[in-house]
Design a protein around this motif. Structure first.
Motif, short mmCIF file in Angstrom:
data_model
loop_
_atom_site.label_atom_id
_atom_site.label_comp_id
_atom_site.label_asym_id
_atom_site.label_seq_id
_atom_site.Cartn_x
_atom_site.Cartn_y
_atom_site.Cartn_z
N THR A 43 -47.25 -12.87 -98.69
CA THR A 43 -46.50 -12.25 -97.61
C THR A 43 -45.99 -13.36 -96.71
O THR A 43 -46.03 -14.54 -97.07
CB THR A 43 -47.36 -11.21 -96.86
OG1 THR A 43 -46.52 -10.50 -95.93
CG2 THR A 43 -48.52 -11.85 -96.11
N VAL A 44 -45.51 -13.00 -95.53
CA VAL A 44 -44.99 -14.00 -94.59
C VAL A 44 -45.99 -14.21 -93.45
O VAL A 44 -46.78 -13.31 -93.15
CB VAL A 44 -43.63 -13.57 -94.01
CG1 VAL A 44 -42.54 -13.62 -95.06
CG2 VAL A 44 -43.70 -12.18 -93.37
N PRO A 45 -45.93 -15.37 -92.79
CA PRO A 45 -46.82 -15.58 -91.64
C PRO A 45 -46.29 -14.95 -90.36
O PRO A 45 -47.07 -14.73 -89.43
CB PRO A 45 -46.86 -17.11 -91.52
CG PRO A 45 -45.58 -17.58 -92.12
CD PRO A 45 -45.21 -16.59 -93.19
N ASN A 46 -45.00 -14.65 -90.30
CA ASN A 46 -44.39 -14.10 -89.09
C ASN A 46 -44.51 -12.58 -89.11
O ASN A 46 -43.55 -11.85 -89.35
CB ASN A 46 -42.93 -14.51 -88.98
CG ASN A 46 -42.30 -14.01 -87.69
OD1 ASN A 46 -42.96 -13.98 -86.65
ND2 ASN A 46 -41.04 -13.63 -87.75
N THR A 47 -45.72 -12.10 -88.86
CA THR A 47 -46.01 -10.68 -88.92
C THR A 47 -47.33 -10.42 -88.24
O THR A 47 -48.05 -11.35 -87.86
CB THR A 47 -46.05 -10.20 -90.40
OG1 THR A 47 -46.23 -8.78 -90.43
CG2 THR A 47 -47.19 -10.87 -91.17
N PHE A 48 -47.67 -9.15 -88.10
CA PHE A 48 -49.00 -8.80 -87.63
C PHE A 48 -49.99 -9.02 -88.77
O PHE A 48 -49.62 -8.94 -89.95
CB PHE A 48 -49.03 -7.34 -87.15
CG PHE A 48 -50.32 -6.95 -86.50
CD1 PHE A 48 -50.79 -7.61 -85.38
CD2 PHE A 48 -51.08 -5.91 -87.01
CE1 PHE A 48 -51.98 -7.26 -84.77
CE2 PHE A 48 -52.28 -5.54 -86.42
CZ PHE A 48 -52.73 -6.21 -85.31
N VAL A 49 -51.23 -9.27 -88.42
CA VAL A 49 -52.23 -9.67 -89.42
C VAL A 49 -52.44 -8.64 -90.53
O VAL A 49 -52.87 -8.98 -91.63
CB VAL A 49 -53.58 -10.00 -88.76
CG1 VAL A 49 -53.48 -11.23 -87.87
CG2 VAL A 49 -54.11 -8.80 -87.96
N PHE A 70 -48.82 -17.47 -98.36
CA PHE A 70 -47.73 -17.20 -97.43
C PHE A 70 -46.44 -17.89 -97.87
O PHE A 70 -46.47 -19.02 -98.37
CB PHE A 70 -48.11 -17.66 -96.02
CG PHE A 70 -49.29 -16.91 -95.46
CD1 PHE A 70 -49.13 -15.69 -94.84
CD2 PHE A 70 -50.58 -17.42 -95.60
CE1 PHE A 70 -50.22 -14.99 -94.34
CE2 PHE A 70 -51.68 -16.73 -95.11
CZ PHE A 70 -51.50 -15.51 -94.48
N VAL A 71 -45.34 -17.20 -97.66
CA VAL A 71 -44.01 -17.72 -97.93
C VAL A 71 -43.31 -17.88 -96.58
O VAL A 71 -43.34 -16.96 -95.75
CB VAL A 71 -43.20 -16.77 -98.83
CG1 VAL A 71 -41.83 -17.35 -99.13
CG2 VAL A 71 -43.96 -16.47 -100.12
N ASP A 72 -42.67 -19.01 -96.36
CA ASP A 72 -42.04 -19.28 -95.07
C ASP A 72 -40.86 -18.35 -94.83
O ASP A 72 -40.37 -17.67 -95.74
CB ASP A 72 -41.60 -20.74 -95.01
CG ASP A 72 -41.65 -21.32 -93.60
OD1 ASP A 72 -41.85 -20.54 -92.64
OD2 ASP A 72 -41.50 -22.55 -93.45
N PRO A 116 -43.47 -24.40 -91.97
CA PRO A 116 -42.87 -25.04 -90.80
C PRO A 116 -41.86 -24.18 -90.05
O PRO A 116 -41.79 -24.25 -88.81
CB PRO A 116 -42.23 -26.31 -91.37
CG PRO A 116 -42.15 -26.09 -92.85
CD PRO A 116 -43.28 -25.19 -93.19
N GLU A 117 -41.07 -23.37 -90.75
CA GLU A 117 -40.09 -22.54 -90.04
C GLU A 117 -40.78 -21.49 -89.18
O GLU A 117 -40.39 -21.26 -88.04
CB GLU A 117 -39.14 -21.86 -91.03
CG GLU A 117 -38.11 -22.78 -91.67
CD GLU A 117 -37.11 -23.35 -90.68
OE1 GLU A 117 -37.03 -22.84 -89.54
OE2 GLU A 117 -36.40 -24.31 -91.04
N ALA A 118 -41.80 -20.85 -89.72
CA ALA A 118 -42.54 -19.84 -88.97
C ALA A 118 -43.25 -20.48 -87.77
O ALA A 118 -43.31 -19.89 -86.68
CB ALA A 118 -43.54 -19.12 -89.86
N GLU A 119 -43.77 -21.68 -87.97
CA GLU A 119 -44.48 -22.36 -86.89
C GLU A 119 -43.50 -22.81 -85.80
O GLU A 119 -43.80 -22.69 -84.59
CB GLU A 119 -45.25 -23.55 -87.44
CG GLU A 119 -46.40 -23.11 -88.36
CD GLU A 119 -46.97 -24.25 -89.19
OE1 GLU A 119 -46.94 -25.40 -88.71
OE2 GLU A 119 -47.45 -24.00 -90.31
N ARG A 120 -42.33 -23.29 -86.20
CA ARG A 120 -41.30 -23.67 -85.23
C ARG A 120 -40.82 -22.45 -84.45
O ARG A 120 -40.65 -22.50 -83.22
CB ARG A 120 -40.15 -24.33 -85.97
CG ARG A 120 -39.10 -24.99 -85.07
CD ARG A 120 -38.05 -25.71 -85.91
NE ARG A 120 -38.65 -26.72 -86.78
CZ ARG A 120 -38.64 -26.67 -88.11
NH1 ARG A 120 -38.09 -25.66 -88.74
NH2 ARG A 120 -39.21 -27.63 -88.81
#
Length: 388
Positions: free
Chosen positions: A75-81, A96-98, A351-355
């Motif tokens: 899944t993606v990191p930019n989401t609810f857990v 995770f996929v960015d 890196p994109e999700a973290e940025r």
């Protein structure tokens, strides 16, 4: 405090719940079936299964496709857990996929690269991929579905933000490019049942299994039972399930809320368009609105670049909160949560999700929000950036 999101309950909603309280059904009853039928019709999907939360719906969706120990779900990191936890609850691993830097949805090139790499080095390909509809905007489901056919994984759309959204003229939740789609009815989402969720699918077997899994794994279907002649009271537990049932009180509220779905969507889109005008000269990055009339617009997220504004996101957040504006951050990257760090994930993995996370700030957006309240939000933002 102007919240970042909130429900809009009217007298008809209250009366619908009161009528249910006076009926013969409080727990799962006829209103649940009516809500399922209404969502199936809305989504142009033949099957819908309601649950007591979107998290529960994601869990039974994973169980229904046999996610378990030895499997991995991406899944993606930019989401609810919950988008990741649903796989862990099945005993599976998660990766995770960015995200795409403009839509904040799953990056299809990153997904394809990760799949190709896993296939080349004989790594574990995913049992399922869970793309998230960030803010109510659909990802490129057609491209993901094509990759699913090429690499043999299942697709569960986490469309929690997307009730009423469309994608290329098709309702989100039609499942023409996925196995299952899941919606949320949390109070800050598009319509609410207080807590609640629902899964749609085109696969009758998946729908039947999800419905059974939400009710302890119990069936009264004669074709599935071992004993046939016990009597009308008889049921059998044929697999390990859970109590994830939605109540009729909640379903009645959801059915009433659906009366105003398009009013809610229209107002959200009006407010987004208005933010675009009001923030045109403010030095923040505004969300991409090329699909203004397709997205459900659960969130309106700006980005605060300290090099551009001279302010950190934390400074702007604190300033606006002090001014009575309930800004929020969506989301802390899931792979950086302590639970997932303990599994080996670390900064730099996405890196994109973290940025994005370092800069993201959700401004208030909900249908009952007035223009005056929105003006107050914008004024507070300008003040916090010292550009008023």
């Amino acid at each position: 405090m102007i919240p970042y999101g909130r429900q809009w309950i009217d007298d008809a909603d209250i009366q619908a719940v009161v009528d249910t309280l006076r009926s013969d059904w409080l727990t799962q009853g006829p209103a649940v079936g009516k809500l399922e039928a209404a969502l199936a019709d809305l989504c142009h999907a033949p099957h819908a299964v309601a649950a007591n939360s979107a998290t529960s719906a994601l869990h039974i969706a994973c169980l229904a496709i046999d996610v378990g120990p030895g499997d991995v779900v991406w899944t993606v990191p930019n989401t609810f857990v919950a988008s990741a936890n649903c796989a862990r609850l099945c005993g599976a691993d998660v990766d995770f996929v960015d995200i795409d830097p403009t839509t904040y949805n799953i990056s299809v090139p990153a997904l394809e690269h990760k799949l190709r790499k896993a296939a080349m080095i004989a790594g574990r390909l995913p049992k399922a991929v869970i793309p998230v509809h960030f803010s109510g905007r659909a990802p490129d489901q057609e491209a993901i579905w094509t990759l699913a056919k090429d690499y043999g994984f299942r697709v569960i759309e986490d469309a929690s933000h997307s009730v009423g959204a469309t994608h290329q003229g098709e309702p989100v939740g039609s499942c023409r490019s996925s196995d299952i789609a899941v919606f949320s009815f949390h109070p800050v989402k598009i319509v609410t049942t207080a807590e609640g969720g629902l899964a749609t699918t085109r696969d009758a077997a998946l729908a039947d299994r999800m419905a059974r899994l939400r009710t302890h794994g119990i069936t009264k279907d004669q074709q599935l039972m071992s004993n046939k002649d016990e009597g009308g009271w008889y049921y059998e537990q044929i697999e390990l399930g859970l109590n994830y049932r939605l109540t009729d009180m909640q379903a009645a509220l959801g059915l009433s809320q659906l009366r105003r779905l398009y009013e809610f969507l229209r107002r959200r889109r009006e407010l987004v368009a208005r933010y675009e005008r009001l923030l045109a000269d403010v030095p923040v990055t505004r969300p991409l609105i090329d699909v203004l009339e397709e997205s459900a617009w659960h969130l309106y997220v700006i980005r605060i670049d300290p090099k551009r504004t001279g302010k950190t996101r934390r400074q702007v957040y604190d300033s606006m909160r002090a001014a009575g504006i309930g800004v929020q951050v969506h989301y802390i990257p899931v792979h950086l949560q302590p639970y997932y760090r303990a599994l080996g994930f670390k900064p730099g993995d996405c890196p994109e999700a973290e940025r994005y996370y370092e800069e993201a700030l959700s401004l208030p957006l909900y249908p009952a929000m007035s223009n005056a309240e929105q003006d107050q939000v914008v004024d507070a933002l300008k003040t916090s950036l010292r550009c008023a």
